[in-house]
Enzyme design. Sequence first.
Site, PDB file in Angstrom:
ATOM      1  N   GLU A  43       0.820  -1.217   0.000  1.00  0.00           N
ATOM      2  CA  GLU A  43       0.000   0.000   0.000  1.00  0.00           C
ATOM      3  C   GLU A  43       0.851   1.262   0.000  1.00  0.00           C
ATOM      4  O   GLU A  43       0.500   2.264  -0.648  1.00  0.00           O
ATOM      5  CB  GLU A  43      -0.921  -0.014   1.232  1.00  0.00           C
ATOM      6  CG  GLU A  43      -1.862   1.162   1.348  1.00  0.00           C
ATOM      7  CD  GLU A  43      -2.913   1.205   0.253  1.00  0.00           C
ATOM      8  OE1 GLU A  43      -2.753   2.033  -0.658  1.00  0.00           O
ATOM      9  OE2 GLU A  43      -3.887   0.424   0.308  1.00  0.00           O
ATOM     10  N   LYS A  51       4.708   4.465 -10.111  1.00  0.00           N
ATOM     11  CA  LYS A  51       3.406   4.371  -9.460  1.00  0.00           C
ATOM     12  C   LYS A  51       2.299   4.138 -10.489  1.00  0.00           C
ATOM     13  O   LYS A  51       1.353   3.385 -10.233  1.00  0.00           O
ATOM     14  CB  LYS A  51       3.153   5.639  -8.653  1.00  0.00           C
ATOM     15  CG  LYS A  51       4.104   5.749  -7.447  1.00  0.00           C
ATOM     16  CD  LYS A  51       4.118   7.150  -6.864  1.00  0.00           C
ATOM     17  CE  LYS A  51       5.057   7.226  -5.651  1.00  0.00           C
ATOM     18  NZ  LYS A  51       5.284   8.621  -5.209  1.00  0.00           N
TER      19      LYS A  51
END
Lengths: 433, 433
Positions: free
Chosen positions: A129, A205
Amino acid sequence: MADREIGVAVLGLGNVGSEVVRILNEHAADFEARVGAPVVLRGIAVRSVDRDRGVPAELLTTDAQALVDRDDVDIVVEVIGGIEPVRTLILSALNSGKSVVTANKALLADYTGELADAAKLADVDLYFEAAVAGAIPVVRPLMQSLAGDRVNRVVGIVNGTTNFILSAMEETGADYADTLAEAGRLGYAEADPTADVEGYDAAAKAAILASLAFHTRVTAADVYREGISKITAEDLASAKAVDCTVKLLAICERVVGADGEERVSARVYPALLPHSHPLATVNGAFNAVVVEAEAAGRLMFYGQGAGGAPTASAVLGDLVSAARNRVHGGKGPDESTYAKLPIAPMGETPTRYHVNMEVADRPGVLSAVAAEFSAHGVSISVVRQEDTGNGASLVVVTHIAPEAALAETVAALDRLEFVNAVTSVLRLEGTGE
Amino acid sequence: MADREIGVAVLGLGNVGSEVVRILNEHAADFEARVGAPVVLRGIAVRSVDRDRGVPAELLTTDAQALVDRDDVDIVVEVIGGIEPVRTLILSALNSGKSVVTANKALLADYTGELADAAKLADVDLYFEAAVAGAIPVVRPLMQSLAGDRVNRVVGIVNGTTNFILSAMEETGADYADTLAEAGRLGYAEADPTADVEGYDAAAKAAILASLAFHTRVTAADVYREGISKITAEDLASAKAVDCTVKLLAICERVVGADGEERVSARVYPALLPHSHPLATVNGAFNAVVVEAEAAGRLMFYGQGAGGAPTASAVLGDLVSAARNRVHGGKGPDESTYAKLPIAPMGETPTRYHVNMEVADRPGVLSAVAAEFSAHGVSISVVRQEDTGNGASLVVVTHIAPEAALAETVAALDRLEFVNAVTSVLRLEGTGE
């Protein structure tokens, strides 16, 4: 169940690692209650033990591999960063049946496949996460909350350094170089800012987000990438004139190619964004991610995308999940790549352009410029012409067209005799037309 | 593993149920890939089968209990709403080892304990992401993503009807009754709007959020509640004058009592919110929840809080989690109530007041009013006085003080001879001072 302990090894004691260790210590009772067993720190791997690190010296070791190998370590938390030796350490942890929590976007963007395969084979958890947007829950919502929906688009501001620089440039009117220097002085930019300002961090990302959103393995190399180092004060002023701001966006989209087949488009670039768009108000070092799904509609997640404590929050949430699974059985969802969508070539990507030109100030220029757009099948949305004293400045905002058609148009404009220079080409996002 | 099917019973075929069934059918291949086994709809419980419901007639039954009891049903999806017969059906499903996914906030706010105990005893999943803020992932982030952090505050706009009404009142300047009627015509308010406009729906969600955030069992009865039916056009104008909007907020806070002990404050009321607050721009039927945690800092989650498809998205995300656990083993986290914090009495709650008075227009009034605040230990932040022709209008905005001190101050003001009327008392949130 409660008679066992969950042993944790932390690799790295930088900003994030220090916060992970601090919170684990300060809230040990909470962790025990939430997990159903004590969560015990077995050791911390550091590069050198000769500094006072604010933790008991007996926990520190320079032998990360030996720490990972300990029989009483159930979960390895990796907050070192970079590829090696981290990749080898994580693989060996997974292969020996330990769950892994990592914040390492660069590693995941390139090696998710290898790591996920190892986790699946060993039937252990691999959580990450913290690798995208720091404290903001994005990975878990995409993997779990939206697992019953069909995601069409993920657009995020996922790099705090570049968002700080662009926000500051907009606010002060200063140019890029001065603002970058100021960001460095304030601790918002690293000594070598390349990974941030050239979009490598955001691209890593984007690869992770696209993989999760579209159930397809996407690596950093699949992501089209442009950084912010060419953005000028004039670009921001020009954006403002059409009621836009400029943001470095990570965009992951499901697109349909000319052949009717679905593809994944993943790209990172600075783009104009209307002030009315929810991401336009995300300023400074904050991050935000907008997810558009078929049934859920548009969701937005906002918060601190970096920093020791926020990143530690995400790491520790994953640690609790992994620890609960150790105590109660079960594991988090495996990597999901069943859709196996191909990557869309950048040329096919539908986008809008905001083109800034210096042109000769004489009749017929606008008509010739418009003809060039038309010849490439690109429809014009807005034209703004300003006398600059020495010639004129012409701004053209297009409707949506394939990137390749736009790029060819710009090349053709550059060749026109009365176009002195195409001074800036920026994409326009978030308008939907 | 893949040779088994996951059998699903859907209870209810309203807005949400219809979308759940549609998406399950249309994306059956995706569900199978994501779960690791086919997800098969065994039946749908409805009140009557005599209408054409757009689904195969053989799936419909009026005998919900028999459907729940079927051996080939692994997971029960409840989207009927209300307490009975739903509570009995869900309990019997859990007791017979079936996992349950529900969107039923009213049931959860009052019976979470009973249901969670049954789920834990049977070692099955009880998921309810859809019960709070529709499609917006809030439950899973609180239970999992923030499981390693310490949540101090959750503030949300969690009711679309009231937010639509307040947004429309602000925009049009219309009064409450007319705006409510218009909301009804547009389908944003139900025929009996009591549950929404009096804050019962928001209070149920506040109870769920507080329980998750503070690891403490909080029921709807623990939530202090005021609705929006007394909000006037003047209140919104007055709010605007101090650069605020009015929102119905669900607030869940960790507060420290006079005895130094931590308590949970859970409350729902319309409050002034500065335009600069992230929740102030959440308009119309949208929902948003701000979570403040020690390490993560401030996070915001934004999206559609109601409606068939968005709610179905949340239900189906839970369904995939529950189904994966059936196939791969394991289960979601149990209810966490270990902290067992007491509920803070409303009188102890720290808050700010925005008090509107009609006063006589003569010297000494302001000083006498100020003395009354001072006598109760309430510090004044802003005073605004306006000549209304017939006396004067006086607005006082306080700093933070205990609710009881503020309430006593207002009562005392009301008794002052030259205060003709205290016309409105609203709390002010989101300013932090």
